[in-house]
Design an enzyme around this catalytic site. Structure first.
Site, PDB file in Angstrom:
ATOM      1  CE1 TYR A   1       0.396   1.774   4.282  1.00  0.00           C
ATOM      2  CE2 TYR A   1       0.723  -0.516   4.608  1.00  0.00           C
ATOM      3  CZ  TYR A   1       0.647   0.852   4.859  1.00  0.00           C
ATOM      4  OH  TYR A   1       1.401   1.149   6.261  1.00  0.00           O
ATOM      5  CB  CYS A   2       1.445   4.227  -1.868  1.00  0.00           C
ATOM      6  SG  CYS A   2      -0.053   4.025  -3.096  1.00  0.00           S
ATOM      7  CG  ASN A   3       0.014   8.707   1.242  1.00  0.00           C
ATOM      8  OD1 ASN A   3      -0.077   8.150   2.509  1.00  0.00           O
ATOM      9  ND2 ASN A   3       0.919   9.558   1.037  1.00  0.00           N
TER      10      ASN A   3
ATOM     11  CG  ASN B   1      -2.315   5.039   5.686  1.00  0.00           C
ATOM     12  OD1 ASN B   1      -2.203   3.791   6.445  1.00  0.00           O
ATOM     13  ND2 ASN B   1      -2.097   6.236   5.954  1.00  0.00           N
TER      14      ASN B   1
END
Length: 557
Positions: A513-515, A542
């Site tokens: 995951y990232c933002n 996130n």
């Protein structure tokens, strides 16, 4: 032929005008109990808030205009009180003079809209400082009350399109607003993870939102409502109250002559807008529509649908071949500088209909970042079996309405998600991006359908709670990770992922995951191309995960 239309707003006037354009011989009569015709009642709160200069601007056309331009006889302040369908006769009362008379018809069109949905505690009770908004006259009364009494506080009950719009406009008029809803979320027709953003928008603009709080008790001093008490036992006091708890189809008159209702309790019609009775039609907010994807009955009173239905009925009555093709429920509302829009099915609705959808949540800028681009939140739902788009929800400050219309057009024409990438959309730096958010959505969904699967935050939370074996990798930079991250996630920034893959087991289920999901897609491809067996990209990243987690925890309190 004589056509009698009951109701003179969008649906009724469009039926009349289309019929006239097809035929000069037809006699066309509209009866409406309101004093205004063809009014934009859906915009009255914008006049209250000063965004529209005058209430008069919402009534651009008068009965005289319809007579002069279309030879249509429009009678306002005239109520059709009963109908003898065997004799094809309507009984009409002039509400100004109390005169009663009969009129005959060959074709009868019900375009008489809706009646208010009123919570039990308010039924049969009227207060000088309690208002419901539907037409221009009610808007004028509200505006006059505000001008005369200068209220400082207001409680808006209901947070659908009208409730949100009224809350915004009252706030802009300098009134302190509190909103209540018996449902947990504002705009409950959206998925919960999207509605949460709307609650935040309200709070950020100093409008209090209270979900799960229906009004159960009133305290009044004569004709002045002083307090409302909610199902949570809270007591709220205000100078002004707005009841925005929705509407229901105004079917009583139609039912009195044997017109049948559909599953939604609106008038059942076919694609010609015909009811079960010969020569009797129903259009607009009183009529049942159907969903363009599922083909199942639905009821969603919108001016756009009313306009289409009216035009189709007027065409059919005068020998035309227009047919109703269903709706997607495309709609939008502007709220404190943010546009909230949706078309088609939500994730919840898709699952209820038996789909096992692929769901993408992402943020994309409306224009290039160096041109001042601002992120739009996009949630798209697709059917993996047919690879068709089922629905889209969007929230953002700019460019939302244009993209939602493109999505709706693609869905209407039966495009697959892979087709979205191939759309030849306009680009210039001040208005768009080379990879438009519509195109990006199509690409991301296509990737998910092919070989880059997504995982929803709810599923990851459940997986972690059930102690399933999963490796969670945060591919953002160290600063973002330290600020906030998913529990038990390990931090391997994307730029160093290739050099640190030996920290991961390619045999284990892995979630990256990232933002927002775009950087983590790159990480997902790196791992899959290096023979990792099972790698998922966290939909919405996130940002979306934290919102969903907070909502899950709140529900358990």
């Amino acid at each position: 032929m004589k056509i009698v239309i009951i109701g003179g707003v969008a649906a009724g006037t469009n039926a009349a005008v289309r019929a006239r354009r097809n035929s000069e011989e037809a006699e066309i009569v509209i009866y409406d109990r309101d004093v205004d015709v063809a009014h934009a009642g859906f915009a009255t709160h914008y006049a209250v808030g000063g965004q529209v200069d005058s209430m008069d601007d919402l009534v651009p056309k008068k009965p005289k205009w319809f007579k002069e331009y279309y030879n249509i006889d429009v009678h306002t302040s005239h109520e059709v009180t009963s109908i003898d369908h065997e004799r094809k006769t309507v009984f009409v009362k002039n509400l100004t003079t109390d005169e009663e008379f009969e009129d005959t018809y060959d074709a009868l069109v019900f375009a008489n809209g809706t009646v208010f949905g009123v919570p039990p505690v308010f039924r049969g009770r009227e207060f000088d400082n309690l208002f419901q908004i539907k037409n221009v006259q009610r808007g004028r009364k509200l505006q006059n009350y505000i001008n005369e009494t200068n209220p400082k506080t207001a409680v808006v009950i209901g947070t659908g399109y009208i409730g949100l719009g009224v809350s915004e406009q009252l706030t802009k008029a300098g009134i302190k607003v509190r909103t209540l809803d018996f449902l947990k979320y504002p705009m409950a027709q959206l998925d919960h993870d999207m509605s949460t953003y709307i609650a935040d928008i309200l709070e950020e603009n100093d409008v209090k939102f209270h979900g799960n709080e229906g009004v159960v008790e009133l305290t009044a001093n004569g004709k002045y409502l002083e307090h409302v008490i909610t199902s949570q036992g809270n007591d709220y006091e205000a100078d002004l109250y707005i009841l925005a708890t929705g509407v229901r189809p105004n079917t009583a008159l139609a039912e009195s002559i044997g017109v049948e209702l559909g599953e939604t309790r609106a008038i059942a019609v076919n694609d010609k807008m015909e009811t079960n009775l010969p020569g009797v039609y129903a259009v607009g907010d009183v009529a049942e529509a159907y969903h363009a994807i599922t083909k199942e009955p639905m009821y969603l009173p919108l001016a756009t649908t009313a306009t289409k239905m009216g035009r189709i009925a007027g065409d059919v009555i005068t020998g035309g071949d227009l047919r109703f093709r269903g709706i997607l429920g495309t709609s939008a509302v502007r709220l404190f500088g943010q546009t909230i829009a949706a078309t088609g099915m939500t994730e919840i609705a898709a699952r209820e209909k038996g789909y096992d959808p692929v769901v993408l949540t992402t943020t994309q800028p409306d224009v290039l970042k160096f041109m001042g681009g601002k992120d739009m939140l996009i949630k798209a739902v697709a059917d993996p079996e047919t690879e068709t788009l089922l629905g889209v929800q969007m929230i953002g400050p700019e460019g939302v309405e244009r993209r939602i219309d493109v999505f709706a057009t693609a869905m209407t024409l039966g495009a697959k998600v892979s087709d979205l990438f191939h759309l030849d959309l306009a680009f210039t730096p001040p208005i768009s991006t080379p990879k438009d958010p519509v195109m990006y959505t199509g690409m991301a969904l296509t990737n998910a359908l092919d070989n880059s699967p997504l995982i929803m935050p709810e599923d990851l939370v459940q997986m972690m709670e059930e102690k399933e074996e999963v490796v969670i990798v945060d591919v953002r930079n160290e600063e973002a990770y330290e600020k906030e991250h998913i529990e038990d996630a390990i931090n391997i920034p994307l730029k160093s992922l290739r050099e640190n893959m030996d920290q991961l087991d390619p045999e284990k289920r892995t979630v990256v995951y990232c933002n927002s999901g775009q950087t983590s897609y790159n990480a997902q491809r790196i791992l899959l191309n290096n023979e990792f067996k099972e790698v998922y990209n966290l939909s919405g990243g996130n940002n979306n995960y934290q919102i969903v987690l907070k909502d899950i925890q709140k529900n358990r309190e």
